[in-house]
Design a protein around this motif. Structure first.
Motif, PDB file in Angstrom:
ATOM      1  N   TRP A   1      39.662 -23.399 -25.537  1.00  0.00           N
ATOM      2  CA  TRP A   1      38.536 -22.765 -26.204  1.00  0.00           C
ATOM      3  C   TRP A   1      38.959 -21.395 -26.703  1.00  0.00           C
ATOM      4  N   VAL A   2      38.743 -21.136 -27.990  1.00  0.00           N
ATOM      5  CA  VAL A   2      39.075 -19.856 -28.608  1.00  0.00           C
ATOM      6  C   VAL A   2      37.799 -19.276 -29.206  1.00  0.00           C
ATOM      7  N   VAL A   3      37.428 -18.081 -28.759  1.00  0.00           N
ATOM      8  CA  VAL A   3      36.222 -17.414 -29.235  1.00  0.00           C
ATOM      9  C   VAL A   3      36.606 -16.027 -29.729  1.00  0.00           C
ATOM     10  N   LEU A   4      36.254 -15.723 -30.971  1.00  0.00           N
ATOM     11  CA  LEU A   4      36.476 -14.396 -31.551  1.00  0.00           C
ATOM     12  C   LEU A   4      35.114 -13.829 -31.940  1.00  0.00           C
ATOM     13  N   ARG A   5      34.768 -12.682 -31.373  1.00  0.00           N
ATOM     14  CA  ARG A   5      33.469 -12.087 -31.646  1.00  0.00           C
ATOM     15  C   ARG A   5      33.615 -10.577 -31.756  1.00  0.00           C
ATOM     16  N   ARG A   6      32.579  -9.966 -32.316  1.00  0.00           N
ATOM     17  CA  ARG A   6      32.573  -8.513 -32.457  1.00  0.00           C
ATOM     18  C   ARG A   6      31.739  -7.910 -31.348  1.00  0.00           C
ATOM     19  N   ASP A   7      32.253  -6.839 -30.746  1.00  0.00           N
ATOM     20  CA  ASP A   7      31.561  -6.138 -29.669  1.00  0.00           C
ATOM     21  C   ASP A   7      31.586  -4.641 -30.002  1.00  0.00           C
ATOM     22  N   GLY A   8      30.570  -4.194 -30.716  1.00  0.00           N
ATOM     23  CA  GLY A   8      30.544  -2.800 -31.145  1.00  0.00           C
ATOM     24  C   GLY A   8      31.628  -2.526 -32.166  1.00  0.00           C
ATOM     25  N   ASP A   9      32.490  -1.582 -31.846  1.00  0.00           N
ATOM     26  CA  ASP A   9      33.593  -1.216 -32.736  1.00  0.00           C
ATOM     27  C   ASP A   9      34.880  -1.983 -32.408  1.00  0.00           C
ATOM     28  N   ALA A  10      34.772  -2.998 -31.579  1.00  0.00           N
ATOM     29  CA  ALA A  10      35.963  -3.760 -31.179  1.00  0.00           C
ATOM     30  C   ALA A  10      35.754  -5.240 -31.442  1.00  0.00           C
ATOM     31  N   LEU A  11      36.874  -5.948 -31.543  1.00  0.00           N
ATOM     32  CA  LEU A  11      36.878  -7.406 -31.628  1.00  0.00           C
ATOM     33  C   LEU A  11      37.376  -7.958 -30.302  1.00  0.00           C
ATOM     34  N   ARG A  12      36.689  -8.973 -29.786  1.00  0.00           N
ATOM     35  CA  ARG A  12      37.062  -9.587 -28.518  1.00  0.00           C
ATOM     36  C   ARG A  12      37.559 -11.001 -28.773  1.00  0.00           C
ATOM     37  N   LEU A  13      38.753 -11.290 -28.288  1.00  0.00           N
ATOM     38  CA  LEU A  13      39.348 -12.622 -28.406  1.00  0.00           C
ATOM     39  C   LEU A  13      39.433 -13.230 -27.016  1.00  0.00           C
ATOM     40  N   ASP A  14      38.792 -14.373 -26.837  1.00  0.00           N
ATOM     41  CA  ASP A  14      38.744 -15.048 -25.544  1.00  0.00           C
ATOM     42  C   ASP A  14      39.404 -16.421 -25.686  1.00  0.00           C
ATOM     43  N   ILE A  15      40.477 -16.646 -24.935  1.00  0.00           N
ATOM     44  CA  ILE A  15      41.216 -17.912 -24.987  1.00  0.00           C
ATOM     45  C   ILE A  15      41.242 -18.484 -23.572  1.00  0.00           C
ATOM     46  N   ARG A  16      40.722 -19.692 -23.411  1.00  0.00           N
ATOM     47  CA  ARG A  16      40.633 -20.308 -22.084  1.00  0.00           C
ATOM     48  C   ARG A  16      40.961 -21.793 -22.189  1.00  0.00           C
ATOM     49  N   ASP A  17      41.712 -22.323 -21.215  1.00  0.00           N
ATOM     50  CA  ASP A  17      42.029 -23.753 -21.207  1.00  0.00           C
ATOM     51  C   ASP A  17      41.585 -24.371 -19.894  1.00  0.00           C
ATOM     52  N   ASP A  18      41.552 -25.702 -19.863  1.00  0.00           N
ATOM     53  CA  ASP A  18      41.118 -26.427 -18.664  1.00  0.00           C
ATOM     54  C   ASP A  18      42.297 -27.016 -17.903  1.00  0.00           C
ATOM     55  N   GLY A  19      43.396 -26.260 -17.856  1.00  0.00           N
ATOM     56  CA  GLY A  19      44.594 -26.718 -17.167  1.00  0.00           C
ATOM     57  C   GLY A  19      44.416 -26.751 -15.651  1.00  0.00           C
ATOM     58  N   ARG A  20      45.470 -27.218 -14.983  1.00  0.00           N
ATOM     59  CA  ARG A  20      45.428 -27.383 -13.530  1.00  0.00           C
ATOM     60  C   ARG A  20      46.616 -26.679 -12.888  1.00  0.00           C
ATOM     61  N   GLY A  21      46.855 -25.455 -13.262  1.00  0.00           N
ATOM     62  CA  GLY A  21      47.965 -24.713 -12.683  1.00  0.00           C
ATOM     63  C   GLY A  21      47.581 -24.107 -11.346  1.00  0.00           C
ATOM     64  N   SER A  22      48.518 -23.387 -10.749  1.00  0.00           N
ATOM     65  CA  SER A  22      48.281 -22.741  -9.460  1.00  0.00           C
ATOM     66  C   SER A  22      49.119 -21.472  -9.386  1.00  0.00           C
ATOM     67  N   GLY A  23      48.667 -20.545  -8.550  1.00  0.00           N
ATOM     68  CA  GLY A  23      49.393 -19.302  -8.386  1.00  0.00           C
ATOM     69  C   GLY A  23      49.116 -18.337  -9.512  1.00  0.00           C
TER      70      GLY A  23
END
Length: 372
Positions: free
Chosen positions: A308-330
Protein backbone atom coordinates in the motif's frame (compact mmCIF):
# COMPACT_ATOMS: atom_id res chain seq x y z
CA UNK A 1 0.29 -20.80 -8.54
CA UNK A 2 1.97 -19.53 -11.72
CA UNK A 3 5.30 -21.09 -10.62
CA UNK A 4 3.70 -24.42 -9.74
CA UNK A 5 2.28 -24.64 -13.28
CA UNK A 6 5.52 -23.72 -15.05
CA UNK A 7 6.89 -26.08 -17.76
CA UNK A 8 9.83 -27.01 -15.51
CA UNK A 9 7.45 -28.05 -12.76
CA UNK A 10 5.32 -30.05 -15.19
CA UNK A 11 8.41 -32.00 -16.23
CA UNK A 12 9.08 -32.72 -12.56
CA UNK A 13 5.50 -33.89 -12.02
CA UNK A 14 5.75 -36.25 -15.01
CA UNK A 15 8.99 -37.77 -13.70
CA UNK A 16 7.53 -38.15 -10.21
CA UNK A 17 4.39 -39.75 -11.65
CA UNK A 18 6.40 -42.22 -13.77
CA UNK A 19 8.33 -43.32 -10.69
CA UNK A 20 5.08 -43.74 -8.78
CA UNK A 21 3.66 -45.80 -11.64
CA UNK A 22 6.56 -48.25 -11.35
CA UNK A 23 6.08 -48.50 -7.60
CA UNK A 24 2.39 -49.28 -7.97
CA UNK A 25 2.38 -51.63 -10.96
CA UNK A 26 5.87 -53.09 -11.41
CA UNK A 27 5.72 -55.31 -8.33
CA UNK A 28 8.19 -55.63 -5.50
CA UNK A 29 11.90 -55.83 -6.35
CA UNK A 30 12.31 -58.98 -4.30
CA UNK A 31 15.44 -60.05 -6.11
CA UNK A 32 17.40 -57.28 -4.42
CA UNK A 33 16.23 -57.65 -0.86
CA UNK A 34 13.12 -56.99 1.18
CA UNK A 35 11.14 -53.96 0.14
CA UNK A 36 9.23 -51.55 2.30
CA UNK A 37 5.44 -51.93 2.57
CA UNK A 38 3.69 -50.19 -0.30
CA UNK A 39 1.83 -47.67 1.96
CA UNK A 40 5.14 -46.55 3.46
CA UNK A 41 6.66 -46.19 -0.02
CA UNK A 42 3.66 -44.16 -1.18
CA UNK A 43 3.88 -41.93 1.91
CA UNK A 44 7.57 -41.14 1.31
CA UNK A 45 6.90 -40.55 -2.37
CA UNK A 46 4.04 -38.14 -1.63
CA UNK A 47 6.16 -36.34 0.96
CA UNK A 48 8.83 -35.84 -1.69
CA UNK A 49 6.23 -34.26 -4.01
CA UNK A 50 5.00 -31.97 -1.25
CA UNK A 51 8.51 -30.71 -0.52
CA UNK A 52 9.22 -30.28 -4.22
CA UNK A 53 6.10 -28.13 -4.67
CA UNK A 54 6.89 -26.11 -1.54
CA UNK A 55 10.37 -25.24 -2.79
CA UNK A 56 9.38 -24.45 -6.38
CA UNK A 57 6.31 -22.40 -5.41
CA UNK A 58 8.42 -19.64 -3.88
CA UNK A 59 10.74 -17.24 -5.67
CA UNK A 60 12.77 -16.62 -2.53
CA UNK A 61 15.89 -18.49 -1.44
CA UNK A 62 15.59 -19.22 2.26
CA UNK A 63 17.15 -21.61 4.76
CA UNK A 64 13.81 -23.41 4.90
CA UNK A 65 13.97 -24.00 1.13
CA UNK A 66 17.53 -25.32 1.42
CA UNK A 67 16.48 -27.66 4.23
CA UNK A 68 13.55 -28.96 2.17
CA UNK A 69 15.84 -29.74 -0.79
CA UNK A 70 18.22 -31.66 1.48
CA UNK A 71 15.21 -33.50 2.94
CA UNK A 72 14.19 -34.53 -0.59
CA UNK A 73 17.66 -35.95 -1.15
CA UNK A 74 17.29 -37.93 2.06
CA UNK A 75 13.88 -39.26 0.96
CA UNK A 76 15.30 -40.29 -2.42
CA UNK A 77 18.11 -42.23 -0.76
CA UNK A 78 15.67 -43.83 1.68
CA UNK A 79 13.55 -45.07 -1.21
CA UNK A 80 16.63 -46.24 -3.12
CA UNK A 81 17.99 -48.11 -0.09
CA UNK A 82 14.75 -49.70 1.10
CA UNK A 83 12.47 -49.98 -1.92
CA UNK A 84 15.18 -50.30 -4.63
CA UNK A 85 13.13 -49.47 -7.71
CA UNK A 86 15.24 -48.75 -10.81
CA UNK A 87 13.49 -45.44 -11.52
CA UNK A 88 13.90 -43.99 -8.01
CA UNK A 89 17.37 -42.45 -8.72
CA UNK A 90 15.55 -40.08 -11.12
CA UNK A 91 14.33 -38.28 -8.00
CA UNK A 92 17.91 -37.12 -7.48
CA UNK A 93 17.73 -35.32 -10.84
CA UNK A 94 14.76 -33.34 -9.50
CA UNK A 95 16.80 -32.56 -6.41
CA UNK A 96 19.72 -31.32 -8.51
CA UNK A 97 17.41 -28.93 -10.39
CA UNK A 98 16.47 -27.38 -7.06
CA UNK A 99 20.01 -27.45 -5.67
CA UNK A 100 21.37 -25.03 -8.27
CA UNK A 101 18.58 -22.61 -7.43
CA UNK A 102 18.77 -22.49 -3.64
CA UNK A 103 22.55 -22.97 -3.19
CA UNK A 104 25.52 -21.19 -4.74
CA UNK A 105 27.46 -22.91 -7.51
CA UNK A 106 30.32 -24.18 -5.33
CA UNK A 107 28.02 -25.66 -2.68
CA UNK A 108 25.87 -27.27 -5.37
CA UNK A 109 28.86 -28.96 -6.98
CA UNK A 110 30.07 -30.30 -3.62
CA UNK A 111 26.62 -31.63 -2.74
CA UNK A 112 26.22 -33.28 -6.14
CA UNK A 113 29.62 -35.00 -5.81
CA UNK A 114 28.83 -36.22 -2.28
CA UNK A 115 25.41 -37.37 -3.43
CA UNK A 116 26.82 -39.44 -6.26
CA UNK A 117 29.53 -40.92 -4.06
CA UNK A 118 26.70 -42.22 -1.88
CA UNK A 119 24.87 -43.46 -4.99
CA UNK A 120 27.99 -45.43 -5.99
CA UNK A 121 28.24 -47.03 -2.53
CA UNK A 122 24.55 -47.86 -2.57
CA UNK A 123 24.78 -49.43 -6.03
CA UNK A 124 27.83 -51.49 -5.04
CA UNK A 125 26.89 -52.61 -1.52
CA UNK A 126 23.08 -52.80 -1.48
CA UNK A 127 22.02 -53.18 -5.08
CA UNK A 128 25.16 -55.18 -5.93
CA UNK A 129 25.20 -54.03 -9.54
CA UNK A 130 27.82 -55.47 -11.86
CA UNK A 131 28.97 -52.02 -13.01
CA UNK A 132 28.21 -49.52 -10.23
CA UNK A 133 30.69 -47.01 -11.67
CA UNK A 134 29.02 -46.94 -15.09
CA UNK A 135 25.55 -46.62 -13.57
CA UNK A 136 26.72 -43.81 -11.31
CA UNK A 137 28.38 -41.95 -14.19
CA UNK A 138 25.24 -42.28 -16.31
CA UNK A 139 23.13 -40.74 -13.58
CA UNK A 140 25.75 -38.02 -13.04
CA UNK A 141 25.56 -37.10 -16.72
CA UNK A 142 21.78 -36.76 -16.52
CA UNK A 143 22.13 -34.73 -13.35
CA UNK A 144 24.75 -32.48 -14.94
CA UNK A 145 22.55 -31.83 -17.95
CA UNK A 146 19.57 -31.05 -15.71
CA UNK A 147 21.67 -28.81 -13.45
CA UNK A 148 23.06 -26.76 -16.33
CA UNK A 149 19.64 -26.45 -17.97
CA UNK A 150 18.05 -25.33 -14.71
CA UNK A 151 20.91 -22.96 -13.92
CA UNK A 152 20.68 -21.22 -17.30
CA UNK A 153 16.88 -21.09 -16.99
CA UNK A 154 17.10 -19.43 -13.57
CA UNK A 155 19.75 -17.00 -14.78
CA UNK A 156 17.58 -16.14 -17.78
CA UNK A 157 14.62 -15.47 -15.45
CA UNK A 158 16.77 -13.24 -13.26
CA UNK A 159 18.06 -11.35 -16.31
CA UNK A 160 14.50 -10.99 -17.60
CA UNK A 161 13.26 -9.64 -14.27
CA UNK A 162 16.21 -7.25 -14.00
CA UNK A 163 15.61 -6.03 -17.56
CA UNK A 164 11.90 -5.56 -16.87
CA UNK A 165 12.67 -3.59 -13.71
CA UNK A 166 15.21 -1.43 -15.54
CA UNK A 167 12.80 -0.83 -18.39
CA UNK A 168 10.06 0.14 -15.90
CA UNK A 169 12.52 2.48 -14.19
CA UNK A 170 13.30 4.16 -17.52
CA UNK A 171 9.62 4.44 -18.42
CA UNK A 172 8.82 5.90 -15.00
CA UNK A 173 11.65 8.41 -15.36
CA UNK A 174 10.42 9.33 -18.84
CA UNK A 175 6.90 9.78 -17.49
CA UNK A 176 8.30 11.97 -14.73
CA UNK A 177 10.28 14.09 -17.18
CA UNK A 178 7.25 14.41 -19.46
CA UNK A 179 5.16 15.57 -16.52
CA UNK A 180 7.91 18.03 -15.61
CA UNK A 181 7.93 19.40 -19.16
CA UNK A 182 4.14 19.74 -19.14
CA UNK A 183 4.25 21.54 -15.80
CA UNK A 184 6.97 23.91 -17.04
CA UNK A 185 5.02 24.59 -20.23
CA UNK A 186 1.83 25.22 -18.27
CA UNK A 187 3.67 27.71 -16.05
CA UNK A 188 5.23 29.41 -19.07
CA UNK A 189 1.84 29.75 -20.79
CA UNK A 190 0.26 31.16 -17.64
CA UNK A 191 2.98 33.79 -17.46
CA UNK A 192 2.61 34.62 -21.15
CA UNK A 193 -1.15 35.01 -20.79
CA UNK A 194 -0.73 37.21 -17.76
CA UNK A 195 2.13 39.33 -19.05
CA UNK A 196 1.27 39.65 -22.75
CA UNK A 197 -2.46 39.13 -23.23
CA UNK A 198 -3.35 40.72 -19.88
CA UNK A 199 -1.17 43.74 -20.56
CA UNK A 200 -2.63 44.33 -24.02
CA UNK A 201 -6.22 43.87 -22.84
CA UNK A 202 -5.59 46.37 -20.06
CA UNK A 203 -4.26 48.82 -22.64
CA UNK A 204 -7.32 48.13 -24.79
CA UNK A 205 -9.62 48.90 -21.87
CA UNK A 206 -7.85 52.20 -21.19
CA UNK A 207 -8.19 53.22 -24.84
CA UNK A 208 -11.87 52.22 -24.93
CA UNK A 209 -12.51 54.24 -21.78
CA UNK A 210 -10.83 57.27 -23.41
CA UNK A 211 -12.85 56.71 -26.57
CA UNK A 212 -16.09 56.55 -24.57
CA UNK A 213 -15.36 60.06 -23.22
CA UNK A 214 -14.98 61.43 -26.72
CA UNK A 215 -18.00 63.63 -27.51
CA UNK A 216 -18.16 62.28 -31.05
CA UNK A 217 -18.89 58.68 -29.91
CA UNK A 218 -20.34 59.31 -26.48
CA UNK A 219 -23.28 57.02 -25.88
CA UNK A 220 -22.39 54.70 -28.78
CA UNK A 221 -23.52 51.21 -27.77
CA UNK A 222 -20.78 49.57 -29.84
CA UNK A 223 -18.05 51.23 -27.78
CA UNK A 224 -19.78 50.14 -24.57
CA UNK A 225 -20.09 46.59 -25.92
CA UNK A 226 -16.37 46.47 -26.78
CA UNK A 227 -15.48 47.74 -23.31
CA UNK A 228 -17.68 45.10 -21.70
CA UNK A 229 -16.22 42.31 -23.87
CA UNK A 230 -12.70 43.47 -22.99
CA UNK A 231 -13.58 43.34 -19.27
CA UNK A 232 -15.02 39.84 -19.61
CA UNK A 233 -12.06 38.58 -21.64
CA UNK A 234 -9.58 39.98 -19.13
CA UNK A 235 -11.50 38.32 -16.28
CA UNK A 236 -11.52 35.00 -18.17
CA UNK A 237 -7.78 35.15 -18.79
CA UNK A 238 -7.09 35.94 -15.15
CA UNK A 239 -9.24 32.95 -14.16
CA UNK A 240 -7.35 30.66 -16.54
CA UNK A 241 -4.00 31.94 -15.29
CA UNK A 242 -5.06 31.39 -11.68
CA UNK A 243 -6.25 27.84 -12.48
CA UNK A 244 -3.03 26.98 -14.30
CA UNK A 245 -0.98 28.22 -11.37
CA UNK A 246 -3.08 26.24 -8.93
CA UNK A 247 -2.34 23.07 -10.96
CA UNK A 248 1.39 23.71 -10.73
CA UNK A 249 3.24 20.60 -9.60
CA UNK A 250 4.13 17.13 -10.78
CA UNK A 251 1.59 14.31 -10.84
CA UNK A 252 3.34 11.08 -9.75
CA UNK A 253 0.53 8.57 -10.24
CA UNK A 254 1.49 7.58 -13.80
CA UNK A 255 5.21 7.27 -12.97
CA UNK A 256 4.60 5.14 -9.85
CA UNK A 257 2.13 2.89 -11.67
CA UNK A 258 4.66 2.37 -14.49
CA UNK A 259 7.36 1.56 -11.96
CA UNK A 260 5.24 -1.17 -10.33
CA UNK A 261 4.03 -2.74 -13.58
CA UNK A 262 6.77 -5.43 -14.02
CA UNK A 263 6.22 -6.84 -10.52
CA UNK A 264 3.64 -9.67 -10.71
CA UNK A 265 3.78 -9.74 -6.94
CA UNK A 266 3.22 -7.84 -4.72
CA UNK A 267 0.15 -5.99 -5.98
CA UNK A 268 0.35 -2.21 -5.71
CA UNK A 269 -2.49 -0.32 -4.02
CA UNK A 270 -1.85 3.35 -4.80
CA UNK A 271 -3.59 6.33 -3.22
CA UNK A 272 -2.46 9.88 -4.04
CA UNK A 273 -4.39 12.85 -2.67
CA UNK A 274 -5.42 15.48 -5.21
CA UNK A 275 -3.35 18.18 -3.50
CA UNK A 276 -0.28 15.97 -3.03
CA UNK A 277 1.80 17.24 -5.92
CA UNK A 278 5.53 17.81 -5.64
CA UNK A 279 7.06 21.05 -6.79
CA UNK A 280 10.39 19.94 -8.28
CA UNK A 281 11.91 17.05 -10.18
CA UNK A 282 14.25 16.37 -7.22
CA UNK A 283 11.27 15.91 -4.92
CA UNK A 284 9.53 13.69 -7.47
CA UNK A 285 12.68 11.61 -7.86
CA UNK A 286 12.92 11.12 -4.09
CA UNK A 287 9.31 9.94 -3.87
CA UNK A 288 9.70 7.66 -6.89
CA UNK A 289 12.86 6.01 -5.54
CA UNK A 290 11.26 5.53 -2.13
CA UNK A 291 8.35 3.65 -3.72
CA UNK A 292 10.79 1.63 -5.84
CA UNK A 293 12.76 0.59 -2.76
CA UNK A 294 9.55 -0.33 -0.94
CA UNK A 295 8.48 -2.57 -3.81
CA UNK A 296 11.92 -4.15 -4.13
CA UNK A 297 12.12 -4.91 -0.40
CA UNK A 298 8.65 -6.44 -0.48
CA UNK A 299 9.69 -8.72 -3.35
CA UNK A 300 13.05 -9.79 -1.96
CA UNK A 301 12.57 -9.97 1.78
CA UNK A 302 8.96 -9.88 2.94
CA UNK A 303 7.09 -12.42 0.77
CA UNK A 304 4.37 -9.75 0.61
CA UNK A 305 1.26 -10.07 -1.51
CA UNK A 306 0.24 -6.40 -1.41
CA UNK A 307 2.01 -3.07 -0.98
CA UNK A 308 0.00 0.00 0.00
CA UNK A 309 1.39 3.39 -1.07
CA UNK A 310 -0.29 6.56 0.20
CA UNK A 311 0.89 10.08 -0.67
CA UNK A 312 -0.92 12.94 1.05
CA UNK A 313 -0.39 16.54 2.05
CA UNK A 314 -0.04 17.45 5.72
CA UNK A 315 0.21 21.21 6.08
CA UNK A 316 3.44 22.35 4.46
CA UNK A 317 4.75 18.79 4.11
CA UNK A 318 4.06 15.74 1.98
CA UNK A 319 3.70 12.39 3.75
CA UNK A 320 4.57 9.15 1.96
CA UNK A 321 3.37 5.96 3.64
CA UNK A 322 4.52 2.58 2.25
CA UNK A 323 3.36 -0.61 3.97
CA UNK A 324 3.34 -4.29 2.94
CA UNK A 325 1.72 -7.43 4.33
CA UNK A 326 4.93 -9.45 4.51
CA UNK A 327 5.83 -12.01 7.16
CA UNK A 328 9.31 -10.99 8.25
CA UNK A 329 10.75 -11.03 11.75
CA UNK A 330 13.26 -9.06 13.76
CA UNK A 331 14.39 -5.49 13.30
CA UNK A 332 14.60 -4.10 9.77
CA UNK A 333 18.23 -3.85 8.75
CA UNK A 334 19.03 -0.72 6.77
CA UNK A 335 20.89 -1.79 3.64
CA UNK A 336 22.21 0.32 0.80
CA UNK A 337 18.72 0.89 -0.58
CA UNK A 338 17.23 2.27 2.65
CA UNK A 339 20.34 4.33 3.37
CA UNK A 340 20.22 5.83 -0.12
CA UNK A 341 16.52 6.58 0.30
CA UNK A 342 17.14 8.36 3.62
CA UNK A 343 20.03 10.39 2.17
CA UNK A 344 17.96 11.43 -0.85
CA UNK A 345 15.08 12.59 1.34
CA UNK A 346 17.32 14.41 3.81
CA UNK A 347 19.01 16.26 0.93
CA UNK A 348 15.70 17.98 0.11
CA UNK A 349 14.71 18.64 3.73
CA UNK A 350 12.79 15.42 4.40
CA UNK A 351 13.29 12.28 6.45
CA UNK A 352 12.51 8.57 6.78
CA UNK A 353 11.31 6.22 9.50
CA UNK A 354 11.34 2.42 9.06
CA UNK A 355 9.49 0.00 11.33
CA UNK A 356 8.07 -3.50 11.23
CA UNK A 357 4.32 -3.98 11.45
CA UNK A 358 2.60 -6.28 13.93
CA UNK A 359 2.12 -8.91 11.20
CA UNK A 360 5.78 -8.84 10.15
CA UNK A 361 5.57 -6.47 7.19
CA UNK A 362 7.69 -3.37 6.63
CA UNK A 363 6.30 0.12 7.19
CA UNK A 364 8.16 3.05 5.60
CA UNK A 365 7.13 6.59 6.53
CA UNK A 366 8.76 9.41 4.62
CA UNK A 367 8.15 13.14 4.63
CA UNK A 368 9.40 16.05 2.54
CA UNK A 369 8.51 19.73 2.12
CA UNK A 370 5.59 20.39 -0.23
CA UNK A 371 7.30 23.42 -1.77
CA UNK A 372 10.64 23.66 -3.50
Amino acid sequence: MQTLLSPLNFAGYLAWGAIGFEMLFAGQPDDRGAAMPLPAIAALHLLFLGLFMAVTSSQRVTRAAQAMVLAQIGLAFALMAMARYTSVPILLILCVVQLVRVFDARTSVVLILVMNALVYLLYRELWQLRSPVISTLMHMSFQGFAALTAWFAFRAEQARDALAATNADLLATRSLLAESVRDSERLRLSRELHDVAGHKLTALKINLAALARDARVAGDERVALCARLADELLADIRGVVQQMRQDEGLDLAAAITTLARPFPRPRLELEIAADARVATVAQAEAVLRAVQEGLTNAVKHSQAQTVWVVLRRDGDALRLDIRDDGRGSGAVQAGNGLCGMRERLEAIGGGLDVQRTETGGVHLQAWLPATA
